[in-house]
Every structure is written in C-alpha cells, then in structure tokens.
Design a protein around this motif. Structure first.
Motif, mmCIF file in Angstrom:
data_model
loop_
_atom_site.group_PDB
_atom_site.id
_atom_site.type_symbol
_atom_site.label_atom_id
_atom_site.label_comp_id
_atom_site.label_asym_id
_atom_site.label_seq_id
_atom_site.Cartn_x
_atom_site.Cartn_y
_atom_site.Cartn_z
ATOM 1 N N PHE A 62 23.243 3.095 54.829
ATOM 2 C CA PHE A 62 24.030 3.080 56.053
ATOM 3 C C PHE A 62 23.147 3.054 57.291
ATOM 4 C CE2 PHE A 62 26.605 5.235 59.359
ATOM 5 C CZ PHE A 62 27.673 4.349 59.389
ATOM 6 N N LEU A 63 22.020 3.763 57.235
ATOM 7 C CA LEU A 63 21.114 3.797 58.381
ATOM 8 C C LEU A 63 20.225 2.561 58.458
ATOM 9 C CD1 LEU A 63 19.960 7.546 58.337
ATOM 10 C CD2 LEU A 63 21.751 6.492 59.720
ATOM 11 N N GLY A 64 20.276 1.736 57.438
ATOM 12 C CA GLY A 64 19.479 0.513 57.440
ATOM 13 C C GLY A 64 17.997 0.763 57.249
ATOM 14 N N VAL A 65 17.657 1.822 56.512
ATOM 15 C CA VAL A 65 16.244 2.105 56.230
ATOM 16 C C VAL A 65 15.687 0.975 55.364
ATOM 17 C CG1 VAL A 65 14.626 3.709 55.149
ATOM 18 C CG2 VAL A 65 16.624 4.584 56.371
ATOM 19 N N PRO A 66 14.549 0.374 55.737
ATOM 20 C CA PRO A 66 13.972 -0.716 54.936
ATOM 21 C C PRO A 66 13.723 -0.273 53.499
ATOM 22 C CG PRO A 66 12.847 -0.532 57.051
ATOM 23 C CD PRO A 66 13.747 0.656 56.944
ATOM 24 N N SER A 67 13.918 -1.170 52.558
ATOM 25 C CA SER A 67 13.758 -0.825 51.149
ATOM 26 C C SER A 67 12.353 -0.328 50.838
ATOM 27 C CB SER A 67 14.077 -2.045 50.279
ATOM 28 O OG SER A 67 13.236 -3.142 50.622
ATOM 29 N N SER A 68 11.354 -0.861 51.566
ATOM 30 C CA SER A 68 9.978 -0.426 51.324
ATOM 31 C C SER A 68 9.754 1.026 51.751
ATOM 32 C CB SER A 68 9.001 -1.336 52.077
ATOM 33 O OG SER A 68 9.285 -1.337 53.465
ATOM 34 N N ALA A 69 10.549 1.497 52.727
ATOM 35 C CA ALA A 69 10.389 2.862 53.228
ATOM 36 C C ALA A 69 11.377 3.838 52.606
ATOM 37 C CB ALA A 69 10.558 2.882 54.749
ATOM 38 N N THR A 70 12.295 3.343 51.767
ATOM 39 C CA THR A 70 13.323 4.195 51.181
ATOM 40 C C THR A 70 12.751 5.356 50.360
ATOM 41 O OG1 THR A 70 14.963 2.413 51.150
ATOM 42 C CG2 THR A 70 15.299 4.240 49.624
ATOM 43 N N PRO A 71 11.778 5.115 49.456
ATOM 44 C CA PRO A 71 11.233 6.242 48.687
ATOM 45 C C PRO A 71 10.628 7.333 49.567
ATOM 46 C CG PRO A 71 10.593 4.164 47.689
ATOM 47 C CD PRO A 71 11.199 3.833 49.009
ATOM 48 N N ALA A 72 9.918 6.920 50.634
ATOM 49 C CA ALA A 72 9.310 7.900 51.533
ATOM 50 C C ALA A 72 10.382 8.699 52.268
ATOM 51 C CB ALA A 72 8.394 7.201 52.533
ATOM 52 N N PHE A 73 11.444 8.027 52.696
ATOM 53 C CA PHE A 73 12.538 8.704 53.393
ATOM 54 C C PHE A 73 13.189 9.744 52.476
ATOM 55 C CE2 PHE A 73 17.013 9.113 54.589
ATOM 56 C CZ PHE A 73 16.925 9.350 55.954
ATOM 57 N N LYS A 74 13.483 9.354 51.234
ATOM 58 C CA LYS A 74 14.086 10.279 50.275
ATOM 59 C C LYS A 74 13.143 11.450 49.991
ATOM 60 C CE LYS A 74 16.375 8.782 46.746
ATOM 61 N NZ LYS A 74 16.782 8.062 45.520
ATOM 62 N N ALA A 75 11.846 11.142 49.875
ATOM 63 C CA ALA A 75 10.880 12.204 49.577
ATOM 64 C C ALA A 75 10.831 13.237 50.698
ATOM 65 C CB ALA A 75 9.495 11.596 49.365
ATOM 66 N N ILE A 76 10.859 12.779 51.948
ATOM 67 C CA ILE A 76 10.804 13.700 53.088
ATOM 68 C C ILE A 76 12.023 14.628 53.082
ATOM 69 C CG2 ILE A 76 10.949 13.828 55.605
ATOM 70 C CD1 ILE A 76 9.276 11.229 55.679
ATOM 71 N N VAL A 77 13.205 14.052 52.856
ATOM 72 C CA VAL A 77 14.429 14.852 52.846
ATOM 73 C C VAL A 77 14.392 15.890 51.724
ATOM 74 C CG1 VAL A 77 16.929 14.785 52.517
ATOM 75 C CG2 VAL A 77 15.814 13.039 53.917
ATOM 76 N N ILE A 78 13.976 15.466 50.543
ATOM 77 C CA ILE A 78 13.978 16.363 49.385
ATOM 78 C C ILE A 78 12.920 17.457 49.530
ATOM 79 C CG2 ILE A 78 13.519 16.472 46.898
ATOM 80 C CD1 ILE A 78 14.840 13.650 46.768
ATOM 81 N N ILE A 79 11.736 17.103 50.048
ATOM 82 C CA ILE A 79 10.691 18.123 50.263
ATOM 83 C C ILE A 79 11.153 19.150 51.285
ATOM 84 C CG2 ILE A 79 8.389 18.501 51.233
ATOM 85 C CD1 ILE A 79 7.549 15.849 49.951
ATOM 86 N N ALA A 80 11.778 18.679 52.359
ATOM 87 C CA ALA A 80 12.289 19.606 53.374
ATOM 88 C C ALA A 80 13.333 20.538 52.773
ATOM 89 C CB ALA A 80 12.892 18.823 54.538
ATOM 90 N N LEU A 81 14.200 19.994 51.915
ATOM 91 C CA LEU A 81 15.227 20.806 51.282
ATOM 92 C C LEU A 81 14.601 21.858 50.359
ATOM 93 C CD1 LEU A 81 18.168 21.422 50.536
ATOM 94 C CD2 LEU A 81 18.020 19.624 48.823
ATOM 95 N N CYS A 82 13.607 21.441 49.579
ATOM 96 C CA CYS A 82 12.945 22.382 48.663
ATOM 97 C C CYS A 82 12.245 23.504 49.428
ATOM 98 C CB CYS A 82 11.943 21.639 47.778
ATOM 99 S SG CYS A 82 12.718 20.535 46.571
#
Length: 355
Positions: free
Chosen positions: A307-327
C-alpha cells in the motif's frame, strides 16, 4: 488504594503478555495506512456476492496460509525443534491438488475436489512424518532435517508437475480460497476453525503440557515416562498437515501452482510470527494465540508494504526494521534498561529537592 494497585498490576501484566506488542504493531500499521488514505478501513457490503469488501478483508484472506504454517511451526518450536520445510510442503500440496484436478478435468465436481484435497493433505502429513522419523528415531538435528526436506520438497513438486506451472479448473476448490460465508472469506473461516480445533486438542488435554515438557528438558521428560519420540512424530505430522492446508489455500486462490514461487520463504514468515507471539526458539512454553497475532501482523505488514509503494528491493529491509523494533519493544530486558536509566538519571537544578 489496594484496588488501584491491583489495577496497575493488571496493566503491567497485559504489557508483559506475549502478544501485547504484536497487537500494538498491527494498530500502528493500520494507523499509518489510515493516515495515507482516510478511507483505508472502510468496509462495504456487496449484496450480490453476500460479502464484505475492504482492505481488512484482504488482510484476513492473505493471513489464512500464514496462520496455518505459524501454528504448526509453533508446536514444533515448543519441542525445541524447528521446521524449515513448511514452504516446500505447501508447494507439494498445491502441486498434487492442481495436477489431480487438471487430469480429472471436472470443473464442478465436489468429489474430484475432495479427493484432490485428501491426497494433498495425506502426502503433506507423510512428509511431516518423515521429518519426525529423522528427528525422533534417526537422531538428526531438526535444522538439518527440515533444511533437507525444504530442498527436497520443491524437487518433489517439480517431479509431480514435470517442472511446469500447473493450472486447473474446479469451482469447489476455487470457492475455498475466493468464496464468502457470513460476509467473510471462507479461507479465513476455515483457518480459524482449524486453529480452534488444534487449540482445544492441545490445551484441553495433556498434549500441550507434554510438548512443553520435552522442550524444557528432554532428559527429565523421558525419565518421567513421556514418549518423546511419539510426541515429536505428532508435532511434525501436524506441522506437515497444516502446511498442506496452507498450500491448498495458496494455490486455490489462482488455481495455479508455481513450483518456484508458491510458499517461497513463507517458512521465515512462520518463524517470525511464532517469535513475535512470544514463543521461545529454545523450546518450552508456547502460545498458539501469540502465533495467530504474529501471523496477522505479518499479513498486515505485507499489505502495508504494498500500500505504501515500498520498492520490492527495499521490502525485506523495511520488514526487518519493523520486526526488530517490535522485538525490542517486547523485550523485558530492554524495557528494564530504560527503567533503570530513568531511575539513575540525575536531577537538574530545578528538579533538586530542597533540604
């Protein structure tokens, strides 16, 4: 005074609960989407199809396969093991379903659909049992065993489909993934029903306690008379079965199995969902409810990325940042460090208490 103290303790208990921060993260992601588009959470009812339509419904539908594999992996991790093969078992299940339906060529046959699903789930359970046999009886490490099955599973799928993506037409199977009941996606309702059944079996019997026991201390549980090998076979078989259901969900939505992409890296999403839900990778106590919250968070996160239009190449990094912050937020040690920092921070001159 005592009442206010007890209320404070309840609040602290909720904050320390396994899945509290997962729920907070889901609401934050939805809030971000809502800021971008104020109509993001709108739901509409289509009287023709008898279904609610909206982004929330899309998230629930996308969460169904992740819910299945997350619950299976949760049980395996509780024994102190790991299952990296669930994504490959998914593609095997989808391959069997699509190949059978393609050969049967009966677009409206409920019998053909039921037989295809039965064969797919049977083979998925057998693959799970193979993992269990290698871990429980041969003594191989769960990581190595399921890693081998992860590689072998896609090979089996390619043998079944002769290396080609296979499509089929069968309305009953398509309805499972794309149909609606009570205004909600059938695939999500089936996932919820399966989770309820697994939860009842695990928590309303001694099975859950025995799984936790062999995860906490295998030697002590063996001395206590628990059948460790039988329990390991059970949890790996359940994981394989649930992965097979997830494979049917994933392929039925488009009625095509892609031997390279179906279930690809979903084992990582399943493990993340379990960890987010508070289950320790070291084994022992587990939370099926926490795994469900984690799976919903992963589905919401995937939808947010698109929905935010995050580029596919940056998607893993975006998910990793969110999950690390949550942990980090859910870590009791991190929160205690912040509390200690506040307690040890010196007072400023204005804040100094007069003598």
């Amino acid at each position: 005074m005592n009442e206010s103290k007890s209320n404070l303790e309840r609040v602290r208990a909720i904050i320390r609960s396994q899945y509290f921060w997962g729920i907070v993260a889901i609401f934050l992601l939805l809030l971000i989407n809502l800021i971008k588009d104020p109509s993001y959470l709108n739901l509409s009812y289509n009287p023709t199809t008898g279904a609610f339509v909206g982004n929330i419904i899309d998230i629930l539908r996308a969460a169904a396969p992740i819910l299945m594999i997350a619950v299976g992996v949760c049980l395996v991790i509780a024994t102190g093991g790991i299952d990296l093969s669930v994504g490959s078992v998914m593609v095997v299940s989808g391959a069997v379903t699509m190949e059978f339906l393609s050969a049967a060529n009966q677009p409206d046959s409920i019998g053909a659909a039921a037989l295809a699903i039965l064969l797919a789930l049977l083979l998925s359970t057998v693959l799970g049992l193979v993992n269990g046999v290698l871990v429980a009886f041969v003594g191989l490490q769960p990581f190595i065993t399921t890693l081998v099955m992860m590689l072998a599973g896609r090979g089996i799928a390619k043998v079944i489909t002769e290396g080609q993506n296979t499509s089929a037409t069968n309305e009953p199977v398509r309805w499972i993934a794309n149909g609606y009941a009570f205004g909600l996606p059938v695939v999500f309702l089936i996932a919820v029903a399966v989770i309820v059944v697994v939860s009842i079996v695990v928590r309303k019997s001694a099975l859950g306690l025995m799984i936790e026991a062999i995860g906490i201390d295998p030697k002590a549980s063996r001395l206590a008379g628990l059948n460790r090998r039988g329990l390991l076979l059970t949890v790996y078989a359940i994981s394989g079965l649930l992965a097979g259901i997830a494979g049917i969900f994933a392929t039925a939505s488009v009625m095509t199995v892609d031997v390279s992409r179906t279930g690809y890296q979903l084992e990582l999403d399943a493990i993340l969902a379990v960890v987010i839900g508070g289950t320790s990778l070291a084994g022992g106590k587990f939370s099926i409810g926490g795994a469900v919250i984690g799976a919903l968070l992963i589905a919401t996160l995937d939808k947010t990325v698109l929905f935010l239009g995050v580029p596919s190449s940056a998607t893993p990094a975006f998910k990793a940042i969110v999950i690390i912050a949550l942990c980090l937020l859910s870590s009791e040690r991190v929160r205690s460090l912040f509390r200690q920092r506040r307690l040890t921070t010196p007072l400023t001159p204005k804040e100094t208490v007069p003598s």
